[in-house]
Design a protein around this motif. Structure first.
Motif, mmCIF file in Angstrom:
data_model
loop_
_atom_site.group_PDB
_atom_site.id
_atom_site.type_symbol
_atom_site.label_atom_id
_atom_site.label_comp_id
_atom_site.label_asym_id
_atom_site.label_seq_id
_atom_site.Cartn_x
_atom_site.Cartn_y
_atom_site.Cartn_z
ATOM 1 N N MET A 1 -2.854 24.448 14.293
ATOM 2 C CA MET A 1 -2.919 23.619 15.509
ATOM 3 C C MET A 1 -3.618 24.385 16.623
ATOM 4 S SD MET A 1 -2.283 21.029 17.429
ATOM 5 C CE MET A 1 -1.783 20.179 15.929
ATOM 6 N N ASP A 2 -4.652 23.800 17.106
ATOM 7 C CA ASP A 2 -5.436 24.400 18.173
ATOM 8 C C ASP A 2 -4.749 24.150 19.513
ATOM 9 O OD1 ASP A 2 -7.434 25.552 19.549
ATOM 10 O OD2 ASP A 2 -8.911 23.944 19.257
ATOM 11 N N ILE A 3 -4.611 25.214 20.306
ATOM 12 C CA ILE A 3 -3.939 25.069 21.601
ATOM 13 C C ILE A 3 -4.710 24.097 22.506
ATOM 14 C CG2 ILE A 3 -3.089 26.285 23.636
ATOM 15 C CD1 ILE A 3 -1.680 27.234 21.200
ATOM 16 N N GLN A 4 -6.023 24.230 22.473
ATOM 17 C CA GLN A 4 -6.843 23.375 23.343
ATOM 18 C C GLN A 4 -6.590 21.893 23.056
ATOM 19 O OE1 GLN A 4 -8.495 24.571 25.981
ATOM 20 N NE2 GLN A 4 -8.611 22.386 26.482
ATOM 21 N N LYS A 5 -6.417 21.609 21.769
ATOM 22 C CA LYS A 5 -6.152 20.242 21.341
ATOM 23 C C LYS A 5 -4.876 19.708 22.007
ATOM 24 C CE LYS A 5 -7.243 18.224 16.832
ATOM 25 N NZ LYS A 5 -7.262 18.620 15.399
ATOM 26 N N LEU A 6 -3.864 20.598 22.058
ATOM 27 C CA LEU A 6 -2.596 20.201 22.685
ATOM 28 C C LEU A 6 -2.801 19.904 24.159
ATOM 29 C CD1 LEU A 6 -0.077 22.743 21.127
ATOM 30 C CD2 LEU A 6 -0.204 20.281 20.694
ATOM 31 N N ILE A 7 -3.616 20.745 24.807
ATOM 32 C CA ILE A 7 -3.875 20.543 26.236
ATOM 33 C C ILE A 7 -4.619 19.221 26.434
ATOM 34 C CG2 ILE A 7 -5.093 21.463 28.250
ATOM 35 C CD1 ILE A 7 -4.596 24.282 26.985
ATOM 36 N N ASP A 8 -5.592 18.973 25.558
ATOM 37 C CA ASP A 8 -6.338 17.716 25.626
ATOM 38 C C ASP A 8 -5.415 16.516 25.458
ATOM 39 O OD1 ASP A 8 -8.544 19.299 25.880
ATOM 40 O OD2 ASP A 8 -9.262 19.018 23.822
ATOM 41 N N LYS A 9 -4.396 16.691 24.642
ATOM 42 C CA LYS A 9 -3.459 15.596 24.419
ATOM 43 C C LYS A 9 -2.536 15.390 25.615
ATOM 44 C CE LYS A 9 -3.020 15.894 19.350
ATOM 45 N NZ LYS A 9 -3.182 14.494 18.929
ATOM 46 N N GLY A 10 -2.613 16.307 26.569
ATOM 47 C CA GLY A 10 -1.845 16.116 27.793
ATOM 48 C C GLY A 10 -0.566 16.934 27.891
ATOM 49 N N PHE A 11 -0.337 17.832 26.916
ATOM 50 C CA PHE A 11 0.851 18.686 27.031
ATOM 51 C C PHE A 11 0.660 19.684 28.172
ATOM 52 C CE2 PHE A 11 1.189 17.326 22.591
ATOM 53 C CZ PHE A 11 2.532 16.951 22.549
ATOM 54 N N ALA A 12 1.717 19.896 28.938
ATOM 55 C CA ALA A 12 1.633 20.758 30.116
ATOM 56 C C ALA A 12 1.778 22.231 29.745
ATOM 57 C CB ALA A 12 2.713 20.374 31.113
ATOM 58 N N VAL A 13 1.048 23.063 30.478
ATOM 59 C CA VAL A 13 1.116 24.506 30.260
ATOM 60 C C VAL A 13 2.036 25.114 31.308
ATOM 61 C CG1 VAL A 13 -0.206 26.639 30.209
ATOM 62 C CG2 VAL A 13 -1.245 24.522 29.377
ATOM 63 N N LYS A 14 3.009 25.913 30.854
ATOM 64 C CA LYS A 14 3.916 26.568 31.791
ATOM 65 C C LYS A 14 3.626 28.060 31.858
ATOM 66 C CE LYS A 14 8.288 25.596 32.444
ATOM 67 N NZ LYS A 14 9.730 25.267 32.242
ATOM 68 N N THR A 15 3.857 28.634 33.033
ATOM 69 C CA THR A 15 3.615 30.062 33.223
ATOM 70 C C THR A 15 4.936 30.820 33.155
ATOM 71 O OG1 THR A 15 1.747 29.564 34.651
ATOM 72 C CG2 THR A 15 2.695 31.773 34.823
ATOM 73 N N PHE A 16 4.951 31.917 32.413
ATOM 74 C CA PHE A 16 6.148 32.763 32.330
ATOM 75 C C PHE A 16 5.771 34.188 32.704
ATOM 76 C CE2 PHE A 16 7.127 29.245 29.513
ATOM 77 C CZ PHE A 16 8.490 29.033 29.697
ATOM 78 N N LYS A 17 6.642 34.812 33.487
ATOM 79 C CA LYS A 17 6.411 36.193 33.916
ATOM 80 C C LYS A 17 7.075 37.170 32.940
ATOM 81 C CE LYS A 17 4.078 35.763 37.747
ATOM 82 N NZ LYS A 17 2.744 36.331 37.780
ATOM 83 N N LYS A 18 6.510 38.362 32.874
ATOM 84 C CA LYS A 18 7.081 39.435 32.053
ATOM 85 C C LYS A 18 8.602 39.508 32.222
ATOM 86 C CE LYS A 18 6.806 44.519 31.647
ATOM 87 N NZ LYS A 18 7.106 44.649 30.213
ATOM 88 N N ASP A 19 9.290 39.706 31.115
ATOM 89 C CA ASP A 19 10.748 39.854 31.068
ATOM 90 C C ASP A 19 11.529 38.548 31.224
ATOM 91 O OD1 ASP A 19 10.504 42.601 30.647
ATOM 92 O OD2 ASP A 19 10.522 43.030 32.802
ATOM 93 N N ALA A 20 10.817 37.443 31.456
ATOM 94 C CA ALA A 20 11.520 36.156 31.489
ATOM 95 C C ALA A 20 12.078 35.870 30.104
ATOM 96 C CB ALA A 20 10.571 35.047 31.921
ATOM 97 N N ILE A 21 13.217 35.195 30.081
ATOM 98 C CA ILE A 21 13.844 34.846 28.808
ATOM 99 C C ILE A 21 13.606 33.366 28.543
ATOM 100 C CG2 ILE A 21 16.034 34.604 27.599
ATOM 101 C CD1 ILE A 21 17.006 37.085 29.137
ATOM 102 N N ILE A 22 12.961 33.060 27.435
ATOM 103 C CA ILE A 22 12.657 31.654 27.134
ATOM 104 C C ILE A 22 13.883 30.966 26.559
ATOM 105 C CG2 ILE A 22 11.157 30.098 25.855
ATOM 106 C CD1 ILE A 22 9.003 32.089 26.062
ATOM 107 N N TYR A 23 14.534 31.619 25.610
ATOM 108 C CA TYR A 23 15.821 31.096 25.155
ATOM 109 C C TYR A 23 16.675 32.235 24.659
ATOM 110 C CZ TYR A 23 13.569 31.114 20.496
ATOM 111 O OH TYR A 23 12.907 31.464 19.354
ATOM 112 N N GLU A 24 17.954 31.980 24.493
ATOM 113 C CA GLU A 24 18.850 33.024 24.028
ATOM 114 C C GLU A 24 19.820 32.478 22.996
ATOM 115 O OE1 GLU A 24 20.004 33.850 28.288
ATOM 116 O OE2 GLU A 24 22.001 33.645 27.416
ATOM 117 N N PRO A 25 20.506 33.381 22.288
ATOM 118 C CA PRO A 25 21.380 32.957 21.192
ATOM 119 C C PRO A 25 22.409 31.953 21.661
ATOM 120 C CG PRO A 25 21.140 35.340 21.170
ATOM 121 C CD PRO A 25 20.486 34.847 22.430
ATOM 122 N N GLY A 26 22.671 30.978 20.816
ATOM 123 C CA GLY A 26 23.678 29.988 21.126
ATOM 124 C C GLY A 26 23.100 28.712 21.712
#
Lengths: 194, 194
Positions: free
Chosen positions: A1-26
């Motif tokens: 899956m090409d990332i650009q394709k996803l962007i073209d389809k309208g999926f939003a891009v989010k910015t994350f800073k170093k050390d941010a936690i995207i998800y955690e156990p549980g």
DNA sequence: TTCTAAATATGATGCAGATCATAAAGTGCT
DNA sequence: AGCACTTTATGATCTGCATCATATTTAGAA
């Protein structure tokens, strides 16, 4: 899956800073994450606070599918290593992509197979092999990814977190492997020689 | 993928006797194996001859895809545990099934995700946790598969081969967990109580 | 260049689990 | 019931790696 394709389809891009936690156990999985730029690490952390690196994901890769697909809470933390741009794709949208994007399901199957291969290899190492053997195995695995003459840019601590060893043990082990010429060093860094 | 469907399609069923080896490390993958009846174990064996159980597969399950899909030689042995009937599906036929059988690719994705989940869990255990913790983790994992009141039919040796521990350590560990009432035993067997 | 933090280095000590040895229960077969 | 084989049991000793302590070197920032 090409990332650009996803962007073209309208999926939003989010910015994350170093050390941010995207998800955690549980946490209950809701998205699959596609990396446009940056880097994340997936780690489990023991009761005593020791990290084990389950995987590292970079631009062009995606993560988080397994837990989502089998509908079980995450086992690991996923933490931003370098400032990143990431696209979150919801469960329904992800299933839609699998259904409708030709070749996407095959790409997922291959990606999962590759990760399974790596984990099987590491399980054998952790279950049966001594420190130096483990070290040599991941070092060679990592070296396969870099060009001849180039060096590995991993710290001893990272090698420790990938092998379940301690930094001191890794430092001594790398020394020993180097003296036996099983690996080669240039100014403290492990290099690929052939 | 329904085994009967494969038979209807004309795939041949082969018979394997206990202890037969289906494939071993280093061999180039050519087939995916669907189990009609019986049981196999996938194990890696260290230089010193110690087995590590990577997985156990039973009737209705299939194995051998990851190596085939990423086109890399096998890492493990696959050995018949109980006399089995197995259908070998060639690479081309397997790709054909993925393309043409609705839902089959999704089923593979889920299967791979589940195995990945198990391996991630075990990696964390082997990397970070002590003997008793490891034991409790697989025991609970295995207990989830049996009904309340039923017992686990695994030997201590098998538990050892799944956790990378030694039989003696497993025997002592199981005793200790039992005395702490973290697991429950009936006539030497671990039982699920709730 | 200097300061500071991170990474690498090295010795000393402790301990969990491996290893070795030997025995007692089970389990299946004739 | 008797025999062979597998599984469980238990003590004694050994050892690889963790742990603790304390430098030294390297890299990045001001």
């Amino acid at each position: 899956m090409d990332i650009q394709k996803l962007i073209d389809k309208g999926f939003a891009v989010k910015t994350f800073k170093k050390d941010a936690i995207i998800y955690e156990p549980g946490m209950q999985p809701r998205y699959v994450y596609f990396i446009k730029s940056g880097e994340v690490r997936m780690v489990t952390i023991s009761d005593e606070g020791k990290e084990f690196i389950q995987g590292v994901f970079k631009a062009g890769q995606y993560f988080g599918e397994p837990a989502l697909l089998i509908d079980r809470p995450y086992l690991a933390f996923t933490i931003i290593n370098k400032d990143s741009h990431i696209i979150q794709v919801s469960k329904d949208d992800f299933f839609g992509l699998i259904e409708n994007e030709p070749g996407f399901s095959m790409s997922i199957i291959k990606t999962l197979s590759k990760r399974l291969f790596y984990k099987s290899m590491m399980l054998e190492e952790l279950a049966n092999e001594k420190a130096e053997h483990r070290l040599l195995t991941i070092i060679n695995y990592l070296l396969a990814e870099v060009k001849v003459g180039e060096q590995l840019k991993v710290t001893r601590q990272e090698l420790a977190d990938m092998t379940g060893l301690r930094v001191e043990t890794v430092i001594r082990g790398v020394k020993s492997l180097s003296s036996k010429e099983e690996i080669f060093m240039v100014r403290g860094k492990i290099v690929r020689v052939k």
